[in-house]
Design a protein around this motif. Structure first.
Motif: not given
Length: 203
Positions: A89-118
């Motif tokens: 998703i190209e817009v995710i690569k745009s300039d934002f001051d704060l990027k939040i991954l907000a999900t109902a999925a478990p944080s135990c692995y969603a936090s890994v995804i968030a870190k991988n995707e910056e």
């Protein structure tokens, strides 16, 4: 004012329901590790859910409660196993001051995804620390409250862009300046239009 991006995970950043894949991963993990108690619990709660005896949220609670102290579960390995389902998703690569991954999925692995995707942070469903309750799962109004409480603590009052695929996120959709809807159904778009919400679509 800081520019804020909020992104949903299941069906949005990833084309799949990651939790369903996580359950399969846990079953395979329990077989490899000969963890009979975990295997039996997973089969039991899946059966209860299949018979609609328990809710999806209660199933998630029971599973997360059962694995919260199992240090041998490799969440990075799980995330690697589903990486092919990540959307570009190209817009995710745009300039934002704060990027939040907000999900109902478990944080135990969603936090890994968030870190991988910056992403700057991940707001997901955490391991239980008390008995089951209505606000256990980070979904719908709870998800909105979680995101907005986080932003208030950062002295931020608005969401610039929100990306989701699901009507469950309507409480957050109503707050965002710009909404990007991923592969929406006709019913989803109809409801958004009924609520006079403008949106862009990506497939």
């Amino acid at each position: 004012m800081k520019k804020v991006l909020v992104v949903d995970l299941d069906g949005s950043l990833y084309s799949i329901n990651t939790f369903h894949f996580f359950i399969t991963y846990l079953i395979r993990h329990s077989i490899r590790r000969i963890d009979v108690s975990l295997f039996c619990l997973l089969v039991y709660v899946i059966g209860l859910r299949g018979l609609k005896i328990i809710s999806h949220s209660k199933m998630k609670y029971i599973i997360l409660n059962s694995i919260k102290n199992k240090k041998q579960i490799d969440y990075k390995k799980f995330v690697n196993s589903i990486s092919k389902y990540k959307r570009q998703i190209e817009v995710i690569k745009s300039d934002f001051d704060l990027k939040i991954l907000a999900t109902a999925a478990p944080s135990c692995y969603a936090s890994v995804i968030a870190k991988n995707e910056e992403f700057d942070t991940c707001l997901g469903t955490n391991f239980p620390d008390k008995s089951f309750h209505d606000k256990f799962e980070n979904i719908k109004k709870v998800k909105k409250e979680t995101v907005m409480n986080y932003l208030v603590n950062e002295n931020i009052t608005k969401i610039d862009t929100f990306i989701t695929d699901h009507l469950d996120d309507l409480p957050l959709i109503k707050l965002a300046n710009r909404n990007i809807i991923v592969s929406p159904s006709q019913d989803f778009m109809f409801i958004l239009k009924q609520n006079l919400i403008s949106f862009d679509v990506i497939m």
